[in-house]
Design a protein around this motif. Structure first.
Motif, mmCIF file in Angstrom:
data_model
loop_
_atom_site.group_PDB
_atom_site.id
_atom_site.type_symbol
_atom_site.label_atom_id
_atom_site.label_comp_id
_atom_site.label_asym_id
_atom_site.label_seq_id
_atom_site.Cartn_x
_atom_site.Cartn_y
_atom_site.Cartn_z
ATOM 1 N N ALA A 33 3.186 33.687 42.850
ATOM 2 C CA ALA A 33 4.220 33.281 41.895
ATOM 3 C C ALA A 33 5.663 33.440 42.373
ATOM 4 C CB ALA A 33 4.025 34.033 40.589
ATOM 5 N N GLY A 35 9.281 33.062 44.083
ATOM 6 C CA GLY A 35 9.940 31.852 44.567
ATOM 7 C C GLY A 35 10.381 31.981 46.016
ATOM 8 N N VAL A 37 13.158 32.412 48.908
ATOM 9 C CA VAL A 37 14.499 32.964 49.125
ATOM 10 C C VAL A 37 14.823 32.987 50.614
ATOM 11 C CG1 VAL A 37 14.672 34.403 47.060
ATOM 12 C CG2 VAL A 37 13.559 35.314 49.099
ATOM 13 N N PRO A 43 24.304 36.842 49.150
ATOM 14 C CA PRO A 43 24.643 35.909 48.064
ATOM 15 C C PRO A 43 25.948 35.182 48.380
ATOM 16 C CG PRO A 43 24.053 38.042 47.178
ATOM 17 C CD PRO A 43 24.129 38.208 48.656
ATOM 18 N N ALA A 52 24.627 39.899 38.429
ATOM 19 C CA ALA A 52 24.503 38.729 39.317
ATOM 20 C C ALA A 52 23.128 38.702 39.973
ATOM 21 C CB ALA A 52 25.589 38.768 40.379
ATOM 22 N N TYR A 53 22.610 37.499 40.144
ATOM 23 C CA TYR A 53 21.296 37.334 40.763
ATOM 24 C C TYR A 53 21.210 35.919 41.311
ATOM 25 C CZ TYR A 53 16.223 37.082 41.245
ATOM 26 O OH TYR A 53 14.946 36.926 41.744
ATOM 27 N N ASP A 54 20.740 35.780 42.534
ATOM 28 C CA ASP A 54 20.527 34.458 43.126
ATOM 29 C C ASP A 54 19.101 34.013 42.822
ATOM 30 O OD1 ASP A 54 23.011 34.247 44.201
ATOM 31 O OD2 ASP A 54 22.308 33.798 46.237
ATOM 32 N N LEU A 102 5.740 21.615 38.746
ATOM 33 C CA LEU A 102 5.763 20.918 37.462
ATOM 34 C C LEU A 102 6.484 21.735 36.411
ATOM 35 C CD1 LEU A 102 2.041 19.838 37.297
ATOM 36 C CD2 LEU A 102 3.997 18.338 37.659
ATOM 37 N N GLY A 103 7.062 21.050 35.451
ATOM 38 C CA GLY A 103 7.575 21.722 34.275
ATOM 39 C C GLY A 103 6.418 22.136 33.379
ATOM 40 N N LYS A 104 6.750 22.883 32.357
ATOM 41 C CA LYS A 104 5.702 23.476 31.508
ATOM 42 C C LYS A 104 4.796 22.411 30.873
ATOM 43 C CE LYS A 104 5.200 26.536 27.543
ATOM 44 N NZ LYS A 104 5.921 27.147 26.416
ATOM 45 N N ARG B 14 13.774 20.170 29.254
ATOM 46 C CA ARG B 14 13.035 20.280 30.513
ATOM 47 C C ARG B 14 12.756 21.760 30.734
ATOM 48 N NH1 ARG B 14 11.266 18.128 34.870
ATOM 49 N NH2 ARG B 14 11.789 18.814 36.965
ATOM 50 N N VAL B 15 11.503 22.098 30.787
ATOM 51 C CA VAL B 15 11.111 23.503 30.900
ATOM 52 C C VAL B 15 10.541 23.733 32.286
ATOM 53 C CG1 VAL B 15 9.756 25.351 29.873
ATOM 54 C CG2 VAL B 15 10.604 23.504 28.441
ATOM 55 N N LEU B 16 11.269 24.526 33.060
ATOM 56 C CA LEU B 16 10.911 24.733 34.462
ATOM 57 C C LEU B 16 10.341 26.116 34.682
ATOM 58 C CD1 LEU B 16 14.106 23.239 36.094
ATOM 59 C CD2 LEU B 16 11.897 22.131 35.788
ATOM 60 N N ARG B 17 9.635 26.261 35.780
ATOM 61 C CA ARG B 17 9.037 27.549 36.127
ATOM 62 C C ARG B 17 10.102 28.584 36.433
ATOM 63 N NH1 ARG B 17 5.215 27.311 41.077
ATOM 64 N NH2 ARG B 17 6.418 29.096 41.710
ATOM 65 N N TYR B 19 10.441 32.737 37.996
ATOM 66 C CA TYR B 19 9.763 33.443 39.084
ATOM 67 C C TYR B 19 9.821 34.950 38.863
ATOM 68 C CZ TYR B 19 10.477 28.871 41.067
ATOM 69 O OH TYR B 19 10.494 27.513 41.254
ATOM 70 N N PRO B 20 8.838 35.670 39.369
ATOM 71 C CA PRO B 20 8.890 37.134 39.292
ATOM 72 C C PRO B 20 10.090 37.669 40.062
ATOM 73 C CG PRO B 20 6.710 36.393 39.956
ATOM 74 C CD PRO B 20 7.602 35.198 40.019
ATOM 75 N N ARG B 21 10.531 38.831 39.664
ATOM 76 C CA ARG B 21 11.772 39.354 40.244
ATOM 77 C C ARG B 21 11.705 40.881 40.314
ATOM 78 N NH1 ARG B 21 17.489 38.560 36.973
ATOM 79 N NH2 ARG B 21 18.667 40.131 38.089
ATOM 80 N N ARG B 42 19.697 41.315 44.579
ATOM 81 C CA ARG B 42 20.328 39.995 44.386
ATOM 82 C C ARG B 42 19.365 38.851 44.654
ATOM 83 N NH1 ARG B 42 24.413 41.815 41.450
ATOM 84 N NH2 ARG B 42 26.304 42.312 42.588
ATOM 85 N N LYS B 43 18.385 39.097 45.516
ATOM 86 C CA LYS B 43 17.400 38.055 45.832
ATOM 87 C C LYS B 43 16.013 38.676 45.805
ATOM 88 C CE LYS B 43 20.411 35.253 48.803
ATOM 89 N NZ LYS B 43 20.509 34.471 50.054
ATOM 90 N N SER B 44 15.077 37.929 45.298
ATOM 91 C CA SER B 44 13.697 38.401 45.235
ATOM 92 C C SER B 44 12.786 37.192 45.332
ATOM 93 C CB SER B 44 13.472 39.152 43.905
ATOM 94 O OG SER B 44 12.125 39.543 43.792
ATOM 95 N N TRP B 140 8.071 39.775 35.571
ATOM 96 C CA TRP B 140 8.161 38.343 35.283
ATOM 97 C C TRP B 140 8.419 38.233 33.792
ATOM 98 C CZ3 TRP B 140 3.847 34.332 36.888
ATOM 99 C CH2 TRP B 140 4.429 33.075 37.013
ATOM 100 N N ARG B 143 8.169 33.141 31.825
ATOM 101 C CA ARG B 143 7.446 32.276 32.750
ATOM 102 C C ARG B 143 8.141 30.929 32.907
ATOM 103 N NH1 ARG B 143 1.272 31.460 33.483
ATOM 104 N NH2 ARG B 143 1.373 30.190 35.331
ATOM 105 N N TRP B 144 8.895 30.526 31.884
ATOM 106 C CA TRP B 144 9.511 29.206 31.904
ATOM 107 C C TRP B 144 10.962 29.313 31.480
ATOM 108 C CZ3 TRP B 144 6.400 25.834 34.098
ATOM 109 C CH2 TRP B 144 5.019 26.055 34.032
ATOM 110 N N ARG B 152 21.399 27.588 34.742
ATOM 111 C CA ARG B 152 21.656 28.624 35.751
ATOM 112 C C ARG B 152 22.595 28.084 36.805
ATOM 113 N NH1 ARG B 152 15.890 30.944 37.351
ATOM 114 N NH2 ARG B 152 15.552 28.817 37.969
#
Lengths: 209, 152
Positions: A33, A35, A37, A43, A52-54, A102-104, B14-17, B19-21, B42-44, B140, B143-144, B152
């Motif tokens: 799951a 993403g 990076v 950043p 702040a978070y990228d 895909l979107g939800k 529009r509902v996008l995925r 991500y866990p962080r 800052r990044k995960s 997480w 989820r969406w 964002r």
């Protein structure tokens, strides 16, 4: 018969459209799951903001679809005269356009996908029994195909076998949305060709790349 | 423009995925001798996490990062490289944002169900070693993302 065909033609597009918008037909796995990076770069803008978070980039996803379906076609069957064919089949596809997740509630109609189909022609009832009383309903073949799919269109190449004979021959098929054409050649009984309707109930599994 | 606005309003969101962080959930601030510090993830992502260290010196301060690791309960450690740990001298009252990447197979950690770890930094301040520990969690929360409501 004509009325039945008209009813099917009227209902199937609506069913297809309903299925295309049905989110429960897409199952999103939580495997892999996180993403994407790039840790080599800090950043873009760092001012010490605690919140702040990228956000990561979309890694894309793998997909597999299983499509059980049924078809009804009319044409020339094993008995030699005009006949119908009722068939059920199971198709798998492995879509290739995977760069975006895909979107939800988005249902994936694949731009391009390879796949495979196994199916069974349950019966070939004669449509000319009035003119040819000797023509009886016969069983159809078992078939397997390799498929190529583009959006809602699919072509398939494979083989059909009548286990009782046994008789084996090549088969090709083409579908576009709910419309279907299927043809095969058997060494003893000759050509068979059917055109008609096919309805599939897709379920798609996705997991992150 | 009004027509466009109306059309946009009528479109489904529009509902996008999401991500866990990884998040630091404790011990985020640190103070010792001449150094004041904070740490933020800052990044995960799949290849690890990136942490910004906000370092403030009260006066000339000799600081080293001798070790920077994300330590998992099973003993597995994800360590920052020596290059990533290298700090230039902090002269006078200095504010510095130090980028500290910790590469590891985060996909495997997620798939294995590893949701907790500790970010450990072994520092040397004026030659005195000290360990800064920060519990972290891999969460997480949603989820969406609804992109019509959340941009964002």
């Amino acid at each position: 018969m004509t009325r039945t065909i008209c009813a099917i033609r009227g209902a199937l597009p609506a069913v297809l459209l309903a299925l295309a918008g049905c989110p429960s037909l897409v199952q999103h796995s939580t495997r892999h799951a996180p993403g994407q990076v790039d840790l080599s770069q800090p950043p873009a803008r760092e001012v010490g903001d605690p919140a702040a978070y990228d956000p990561p980039d979309d890694p894309g996803e793998n997909r597999v679809a299983i499509l059980p379906g049924a078809s009804w076609g009319m044409g020339a069957g094993r008995t030699g005269g005009s006949a119908g064919e009722v068939a059920v089949q199971l198709r798998f596809t492995f879509p290739e356009s995977r760069d975006r997740s895909l979107g939800k509630d988005e249902f994936p109609a694949p731009w391009a996908a390879w796949g495979g189909t196994i199916g069974w022609g349950i019966a070939q009832p004669p449509l000319d029994s009035m003119q040819h009383p000797s023509h009886r309903t016969v069983g159809g073949p078992i078939y397997a195909e390799v498929n190529r799919t583009w959006l809602y269109a699919t072509v398939g190449v494979g083989a059909a076998i009548y286990p009782s004979s046994p008789e084996v021959g090549p088969q090709i098929s083409a579908t576009a949305a709910i419309y279907m054409v299927r043809a095969r050649y058997l060494p003893e009984s000759g050509f068979e060709i059917f055109g008609g309707f096919q309805l599939e109930l897709p379920t798609v599994w996705t997991w992150s790349r | 423009m009004a027509v466009a606005s109306l059309a946009t309003a009528c479109l489904p969101p529009r509902v996008l995925r999401d991500y866990p962080r990884w998040r630091i959930v404790g011990g985020q601030s640190f103070a010792r001798d001449c150094l004041r510090a904070e740490a933020y993830v800052r990044k995960s992502g799949k290849t690890g996490i990136g942490v910004t260290l906000v370092l403030r010196s009260l006066h000339d301060c000799a600081v080293e990062i001798r070790r920077a690791e994300l330590v998992f309960p099973d003993g597995h450690r994800a360590a920052a490289t020596a290059d990533a740990r290298a700090l230039a001298p902090m002269v006078g009252r200095t504010l510095r944002y130090h980028w500290l990447p910790l590469p590891f197979d985060n996909d495997a950690a997620w798939d294995d169900g590893q949701r907790d770890a500790t970010l450990e930094l072994e520092l040397a301040i004026a030659g005195q070693p000290v360990v800064w520990r920060m519990p972290a969690q891999h969460r997480w929360d949603q989820r969406w993302n609804d992109t019509r409501l959340v941009r964002r």
